[in-house]
Design an enzyme around this catalytic site. Structure first.
Site, PDB file in Angstrom:
ATOM      1  N   GLN A   1      -0.757 -14.955   1.775  1.00 27.58           N
ATOM      2  CA  GLN A   1      -0.494 -13.865   2.714  1.00 27.58           C
ATOM      3  C   GLN A   1      -0.567 -14.361   4.148  1.00 27.58           C
ATOM      4  O   GLN A   1       0.296 -14.018   4.973  1.00 27.58           O
ATOM      5  CB  GLN A   1      -1.508 -12.735   2.508  1.00 27.58           C
ATOM      6  CG  GLN A   1      -1.248 -11.873   1.291  1.00 27.58           C
ATOM      7  CD  GLN A   1      -2.172 -10.676   1.226  1.00 27.58           C
ATOM      8  OE1 GLN A   1      -3.276 -10.689   1.792  1.00 27.58           O
ATOM      9  NE2 GLN A   1      -1.739  -9.634   0.536  1.00 27.58           N
TER      10      GLN A   1
ATOM     11  N   CYS B   1      -0.573   2.730 -13.082  1.00 28.37           N
ATOM     12  CA  CYS B   1      -1.083   3.247 -11.805  1.00 28.37           C
ATOM     13  C   CYS B   1      -0.248   4.429 -11.322  1.00 28.37           C
ATOM     14  O   CYS B   1      -0.797   5.404 -10.788  1.00 28.37           O
ATOM     15  CB  CYS B   1      -1.116   2.135 -10.761  1.00 28.37           C
ATOM     16  SG  CYS B   1      -2.392   0.894 -11.057  1.00 28.37           S
TER      17      CYS B   1
ATOM     18  N   ILE C   1      -8.118  -5.346   9.552  1.00 26.89           N
ATOM     19  CA  ILE C   1      -8.975  -5.892   8.497  1.00 26.89           C
ATOM     20  C   ILE C   1      -8.236  -5.787   7.169  1.00 26.89           C
ATOM     21  O   ILE C   1      -8.030  -4.698   6.653  1.00 26.89           O
ATOM     22  CB  ILE C   1     -10.310  -5.133   8.421  1.00 26.89           C
ATOM     23  CG1 ILE C   1     -11.052  -5.204   9.755  1.00 26.89           C
ATOM     24  CG2 ILE C   1     -11.182  -5.705   7.301  1.00 26.89           C
ATOM     25  CD1 ILE C   1     -12.348  -4.399   9.774  1.00 26.89           C
TER      26      ILE C   1
ATOM     27  N   SER D   1       0.866  -1.174   0.000  1.00 30.80           N
ATOM     28  CA  SER D   1       0.000   0.000   0.000  1.00 30.80           C
ATOM     29  C   SER D   1       0.905   1.227   0.000  1.00 30.80           C
ATOM     30  O   SER D   1       2.127   1.121   0.147  1.00 30.80           O
ATOM     31  CB  SER D   1      -0.935   0.002   1.222  1.00 30.80           C
ATOM     32  OG  SER D   1      -0.192  -0.115   2.424  1.00 30.80           O
TER      33      SER D   1
ATOM     34  N   CYS E   1      -5.061  -7.686   6.552  1.00 30.03           N
ATOM     35  CA  CYS E   1      -3.724  -7.521   7.150  1.00 30.03           C
ATOM     36  C   CYS E   1      -2.585  -7.794   6.176  1.00 30.03           C
ATOM     37  O   CYS E   1      -1.423  -7.547   6.506  1.00 30.03           O
ATOM     38  CB  CYS E   1      -3.579  -8.423   8.366  1.00 30.03           C
ATOM     39  SG  CYS E   1      -3.619 -10.194   7.994  1.00 30.03           S
ATOM     40  N   GLY E   2      -2.901  -8.319   4.980  1.00 26.15           N
ATOM     41  CA  GLY E   2      -1.825  -8.587   4.018  1.00 26.15           C
ATOM     42  C   GLY E   2      -0.813  -9.569   4.573  1.00 26.15           C
ATOM     43  O   GLY E   2      -1.151 -10.584   5.183  1.00 26.15           O
ATOM     44  N   TRP E   3       0.457  -9.238   4.393  1.00 28.65           N
ATOM     45  CA  TRP E   3       1.549 -10.088   4.876  1.00 28.65           C
ATOM     46  C   TRP E   3       1.954  -9.730   6.303  1.00 28.65           C
ATOM     47  O   TRP E   3       3.054 -10.057   6.735  1.00 28.65           O
ATOM     48  CB  TRP E   3       2.743  -9.990   3.941  1.00 28.65           C
ATOM     49  CG  TRP E   3       2.518 -10.630   2.600  1.00 28.65           C
ATOM     50  CD1 TRP E   3       2.644 -11.963   2.290  1.00 28.65           C
ATOM     51  CD2 TRP E   3       2.114  -9.992   1.386  1.00 28.65           C
ATOM     52  NE1 TRP E   3       2.357 -12.183   0.972  1.00 28.65           N
ATOM     53  CE2 TRP E   3       2.019 -10.993   0.387  1.00 28.65           C
ATOM     54  CE3 TRP E   3       1.824  -8.672   1.037  1.00 28.65           C
ATOM     55  CZ2 TRP E   3       1.653 -10.697  -0.932  1.00 28.65           C
ATOM     56  CZ3 TRP E   3       1.442  -8.395  -0.263  1.00 28.65           C
ATOM     57  CH2 TRP E   3       1.365  -9.400  -1.238  1.00 28.65           C
TER      58      TRP E   3
END
Length: 383
Positions: free
Chosen positions: A203, A355, A175, A139, A177-179
């Site tokens: 993950q 992006c 909520i 992120s 939590c990814g890695w």
């Protein structure tokens, strides 16, 4: 430029499709087969009708197929968006199809929640470990005082932790939590007890390994199945997968799980428009069923449920984050090339570059929003 990018471009065919594309590019600063790093080099005679017929999906797939090259796709995307081609690049049929799907179906229902995990996040931890920094944050970093990607990601994690006013022994819910980047940071540096949930098996496995010997519980779960009460809730880079039909459910869930004196931090990419849409290439290849919320969407869904205490936009920082990921990806691709194919390499390069250009053009944003239940008096957000 790589040897691949030095391939001689195609002699442009004198067709109506080519002339239409040239007219669309007029005054954008982008030249077909030009000499600037952002110029598009055409390598296939069917490039022009494919892009005109299929819009952004055709453009992205044509790059994956090797039909065109560009040394700096990020600069190309930036220029095209500033020129106003972002909206015009979506065909009427793709817009209608997405609206029909989103109108009649809950594309992010509980039964469909794990699709994006399987399609993207489970692609391979070896790839993401080489693309991301040691925190494994996937992120936007916070570059206010950072000089490199790792510093920016640590600063982002700490900014979120300080906004949440975490104290030792607090029970935190992460909520999406990814890695395990925030869970590890909050447990290791703030003494918190963290429950993290993800919809990705890969993950979850790596997050558990990274957080072993810390008071962290990583679960493979959907947010709608959660129970209990938490002092603090954080959600970083997950709301993009919730979907407009579930925004109220999401905030109802967060409000129900949050302690009366608690704080909730939402970190999400945001759209400048409230139109329900999704880029068809991103939807097909990167984040299936994802959609970006607008300010209006978030405000309406949270109203009457939680009190907004602070709203910060540092979307411009996502440009630098994505370009740093692209640099890592290119530098380390040779280490994992045997595990993937060339189409996957081009897919990721295109995704990261486009992006970055979109954030640079301020076409999309990055927001951190802090909520409370309005029971704890004045709130001052750190920066």
């Amino acid at each position: 430029m790589t040897s691949e990018q030095r391939i001689a471009p195609l002699a442009l065919p004198d067709t109506r499709a080519r002339r239409v594309v040239e007219d669309l590019l007029k005054d954008s600063g982008v030249t077909l087969n030009g000499s600037q790093p952002w110029d598009l080099q055409v390598l296939h005679p069917d490039f022009f009708p494919r892009v005109l017929q299929q819009g952004t999906l055709g453009l992205g797939e044509a790059y994956m197929d090797g039909w065109w090259e560009c040394e700096r796709i990020d600069q190309l995307a930036h220029k095209l968006l500033l020129h106003g081609l972002g909206e015009r690049a979506h065909t009427p049929s793709e817009r209608l199809m997405y609206r029909l799907q989103a109108g009649f179906f809950n594309l992010q229902s509980k039964t469909r929640a794990y699709i994006v995990g399987e399609a993207h996040y489970d692609l391979g931890n070896d790839l993401f470990e080489r693309m991301l920094d040691p925190t494994m944050c996937y992120s936007c970093g916070y570059w206010k005082e950072a000089s490199n990607l790792h510093e920016a990601q640590v600063a982002k994690l700490d900014l979120a932790a300080r906004k949440l006013q975490i104290e030792p022994g607090m029970k935190i819910l992460d909520i999406g939590c990814g890695w395990g980047s925030f869970a590890e940071h909050a447990a290791r540096h703030y003494g918190a007890e963290v429950t993290g949930i993800t919809i990705s098996k890969e993950q979850a496995a790596l997050a558990r390994e990274r957080c072993k010997n810390l008071p962290v519980d990583i679960q493979l779960a959907d947010y709608r199945d959660l129970e209990g009460r938490f002092d603090r809730i954080v959600s970083i880079g997950m709301f993009e997968h919730v979907g407009h039909r579930n925004y109220r459910t999401y905030f109802d869930t967060a409000a129900g799980l949050l302690d009366e004196d608690g704080l909730f931090l939402l970190h999400t990419i945001g759209s400048n428009s409230s139109e329900i849409s999704a880029d068809p290439w991103i939807n097909k290849y990167i984040f299936p069923n994802g959609t970006l919320p607008s300010v209006k969407h978030i405000a309406q869904a949270s109203e009457g449920r939680l009190l907004m205490e602070d709203w910060q936009n540092f979307g411009a920082d996502y440009d630098r984050t994505l370009m740093a990921w692209l640099g890592n990806f290119d530098a380390h691709w040779h280490e994992i090339a045997a595990n993937y194919n060339e189409r996957t390499r081009r897919m990721f390069r295109y995704y990261l570059s486009v992006c970055a250009g979109a954030f640079r053009a301020r076409d999309i944003q990055l927001w951190q929003v802090v909520y409370s239940k309005g029971r704890s008096g004045r709130y001052d957000a750190p920066r």
